[in-house]
Design a protein around this motif. Sequence first.
Motif, PDB file in Angstrom:
ATOM      1  N   GLU A 137     -42.657 -55.201   3.094  1.00 57.70           N
ATOM      2  CA  GLU A 137     -43.309 -55.717   4.291  1.00 57.70           C
ATOM      3  C   GLU A 137     -44.805 -55.463   4.199  1.00 57.70           C
ATOM      4  N   CYS A 138     -45.562 -56.320   4.853  1.00 53.77           N
ATOM      5  CA  CYS A 138     -47.014 -56.180   4.823  1.00 53.77           C
ATOM      6  C   CYS A 138     -47.590 -56.683   6.136  1.00 53.77           C
ATOM      7  N   ASP A 139     -48.892 -56.460   6.309  1.00 56.79           N
ATOM      8  CA  ASP A 139     -49.526 -56.902   7.545  1.00 56.79           C
ATOM      9  C   ASP A 139     -49.931 -58.371   7.443  1.00 56.79           C
ATOM     10  N   THR A 140     -50.483 -58.883   8.519  1.00 61.15           N
ATOM     11  CA  THR A 140     -50.815 -60.304   8.593  1.00 61.15           C
ATOM     12  C   THR A 140     -51.886 -60.703   7.583  1.00 61.15           C
ATOM     13  N   VAL A 141     -52.865 -59.832   7.370  1.00 67.48           N
ATOM     14  CA  VAL A 141     -53.970 -60.177   6.471  1.00 67.48           C
ATOM     15  C   VAL A 141     -53.471 -60.384   5.049  1.00 67.48           C
ATOM     16  N   LEU A 142     -52.698 -59.422   4.527  1.00 66.96           N
ATOM     17  CA  LEU A 142     -52.181 -59.562   3.165  1.00 66.96           C
ATOM     18  C   LEU A 142     -51.223 -60.745   3.076  1.00 66.96           C
ATOM     19  N   ALA A 143     -50.438 -60.968   4.114  1.00 67.25           N
ATOM     20  CA  ALA A 143     -49.513 -62.104   4.119  1.00 67.25           C
ATOM     21  C   ALA A 143     -50.268 -63.422   3.984  1.00 67.25           C
ATOM     22  N   LYS A 144     -51.429 -63.514   4.622  1.00 65.66           N
ATOM     23  CA  LYS A 144     -52.229 -64.737   4.515  1.00 65.66           C
ATOM     24  C   LYS A 144     -52.753 -64.921   3.092  1.00 65.66           C
ATOM     25  N   TYR A 145     -53.184 -63.825   2.464  1.00 66.11           N
ATOM     26  CA  TYR A 145     -53.635 -63.911   1.077  1.00 66.11           C
ATOM     27  C   TYR A 145     -52.496 -64.379   0.169  1.00 66.11           C
ATOM     28  N   LEU A 146     -51.307 -63.813   0.373  1.00 64.34           N
ATOM     29  CA  LEU A 146     -50.168 -64.171  -0.470  1.00 64.34           C
ATOM     30  C   LEU A 146     -49.690 -65.592  -0.208  1.00 64.34           C
ATOM     31  N   THR A 147     -49.923 -66.086   0.986  1.00 63.11           N
ATOM     32  CA  THR A 147     -49.562 -67.473   1.293  1.00 63.11           C
ATOM     33  C   THR A 147     -50.447 -68.444   0.518  1.00 63.11           C
ATOM     34  N   THR A 148     -51.735 -68.118   0.420  1.00 64.16           N
ATOM     35  CA  THR A 148     -52.664 -69.010  -0.276  1.00 64.16           C
ATOM     36  C   THR A 148     -52.628 -68.826  -1.786  1.00 64.16           C
ATOM     37  N   GLN A 149     -52.189 -67.645  -2.250  1.00 62.33           N
ATOM     38  CA  GLN A 149     -52.091 -67.394  -3.689  1.00 62.33           C
ATOM     39  C   GLN A 149     -50.827 -66.572  -3.954  1.00 62.33           C
ATOM     40  N   PRO A 150     -49.678 -67.239  -4.054  1.00 62.28           N
ATOM     41  CA  PRO A 150     -48.401 -66.536  -4.217  1.00 62.28           C
ATOM     42  C   PRO A 150     -48.359 -65.700  -5.492  1.00 62.28           C
ATOM     43  N   LEU A 151     -47.610 -64.609  -5.421  1.00 62.75           N
ATOM     44  CA  LEU A 151     -47.419 -63.764  -6.594  1.00 62.75           C
ATOM     45  C   LEU A 151     -46.539 -64.444  -7.636  1.00 62.75           C
ATOM     46  N   HIS A 152     -45.558 -65.214  -7.167  1.00 65.65           N
ATOM     47  CA  HIS A 152     -44.545 -65.788  -8.061  1.00 65.65           C
ATOM     48  C   HIS A 152     -43.942 -67.003  -7.369  1.00 65.65           C
ATOM     49  N   HIS A 153     -43.413 -67.920  -8.169  1.00 63.53           N
ATOM     50  CA  HIS A 153     -42.863 -69.145  -7.574  1.00 63.53           C
ATOM     51  C   HIS A 153     -41.637 -68.880  -6.701  1.00 63.53           C
ATOM     52  N   SER A 154     -40.994 -67.718  -6.867  1.00 65.70           N
ATOM     53  CA  SER A 154     -39.823 -67.379  -6.048  1.00 65.70           C
ATOM     54  C   SER A 154     -40.205 -66.761  -4.707  1.00 65.70           C
ATOM     55  N   GLN A 155     -41.483 -66.548  -4.477  1.00 67.89           N
ATOM     56  CA  GLN A 155     -41.938 -65.830  -3.278  1.00 67.89           C
ATOM     57  C   GLN A 155     -41.598 -66.571  -1.991  1.00 67.89           C
ATOM     58  N   THR A 156     -41.095 -65.809  -1.027  1.00 71.12           N
ATOM     59  CA  THR A 156     -40.932 -66.300   0.344  1.00 71.12           C
ATOM     60  C   THR A 156     -41.512 -65.257   1.288  1.00 71.12           C
ATOM     61  N   ILE A 157     -42.027 -65.708   2.415  1.00 68.66           N
ATOM     62  CA  ILE A 157     -42.578 -64.807   3.427  1.00 68.66           C
ATOM     63  C   ILE A 157     -41.951 -65.159   4.766  1.00 68.66           C
ATOM     64  N   VAL A 158     -41.324 -64.169   5.383  1.00 69.09           N
ATOM     65  CA  VAL A 158     -40.690 -64.354   6.686  1.00 69.09           C
ATOM     66  C   VAL A 158     -41.473 -63.555   7.716  1.00 69.09           C
ATOM     67  N   GLU A 159     -41.912 -64.235   8.753  1.00 74.79           N
ATOM     68  CA  GLU A 159     -42.665 -63.562   9.813  1.00 74.79           C
ATOM     69  C   GLU A 159     -41.701 -62.971  10.829  1.00 74.79           C
ATOM     70  N   GLU A 160     -41.849 -61.670  11.059  1.00 75.83           N
ATOM     71  CA  GLU A 160     -41.040 -60.955  12.037  1.00 75.83           C
ATOM     72  C   GLU A 160     -41.980 -60.263  13.019  1.00 75.83           C
ATOM     73  N   PRO A 161     -41.462 -59.763  14.123  1.00 74.69           N
ATOM     74  CA  PRO A 161     -42.334 -59.076  15.089  1.00 74.69           C
ATOM     75  C   PRO A 161     -43.117 -57.936  14.433  1.00 74.69           C
ATOM     76  N   GLU A 204     -51.128 -51.119   1.669  1.00 74.45           N
ATOM     77  CA  GLU A 204     -50.989 -52.285   2.538  1.00 74.45           C
ATOM     78  C   GLU A 204     -49.544 -52.742   2.696  1.00 74.45           C
ATOM     79  N   ILE A 205     -48.626 -52.131   1.958  1.00 74.05           N
ATOM     80  CA  ILE A 205     -47.242 -52.588   1.969  1.00 74.05           C
ATOM     81  C   ILE A 205     -46.287 -51.425   2.202  1.00 74.05           C
ATOM     82  N   THR A 206     -45.062 -51.756   2.592  1.00 69.10           N
ATOM     83  CA  THR A 206     -43.963 -50.795   2.668  1.00 69.10           C
ATOM     84  C   THR A 206     -42.807 -51.361   1.863  1.00 69.10           C
ATOM     85  N   MET A 207     -42.433 -50.666   0.789  1.00 66.46           N
ATOM     86  CA  MET A 207     -41.350 -51.143  -0.058  1.00 66.46           C
ATOM     87  C   MET A 207     -40.019 -51.050   0.680  1.00 66.46           C
TER      88      MET A 207
END
Length: 251
Positions: free
Chosen positions: A175-199, A224-227
Amino acid sequence: MNDDDLDAIRFATNTLIQFRDLPIFQQFDQALGKIADRLAVSPNLDTEGMDKYIQFESTPHASGSEHLAPLLQAIRERHGIRLCYTKFRADSDAVTHYTLHPYLLKEYRNRWYLLGWDADKQHIRTFGCDRIVTLDVQEGVRFQVEPSFKANDYFAHALGITVLGDAEPEDVRFECDTVLAKYLTTQPLHHSQTIVEEPNRHVVSLRVMPTFELLQWLQAHASEITMLKPTHIKHAVIQSLEKAIARQNQG
């Protein structure tokens, strides 16, 4: 450079950009984008004084690129090769000799790598081209690529240049915060990447092998993350951070 030269460059660039989504050109997408950007900001390629307003990333020359031409020819013509090779090791600069069937050249982070079948070890190995001391193409030695090797699939579950043999990919989640999630949305780590927004959080999921490059990225962004899973990768990240803290405390 005269007007005809400029027109030729613009025409060639525009033609290539039209086909940038085709598989054969996708590996050059970043380079084509840079050329297009330069033409957009300076159509006449006159860049004098331009660095006061816009600066492009300066990528250093990729070490080892002098070996690309003979290696590519050996790959195409299925000729065996012999390498004198030195590894990046703190305790030794010893040179090791390898007899290989060259399969594939791959660029990663401005370094070139060679994938080849090690005739002695009977498996595929990866070599940094910048660590090749000498290269001998054995034109009298011909080979056939192992049927199990598929260049387009070999790195399908790899984040980087490392492939862990026949290891299966794993579900990696953090899990990560909104800022890192936005970075990963614009430049994914891998083609298998998915991001689910939760509260109050975003959950990032990957289906990849637990390679060195993956651990390196997770360690770099540990604040910035929690494994979430898998446990063994979480423990590896924690151990690396503990070593880093211990080392810094020695200073």
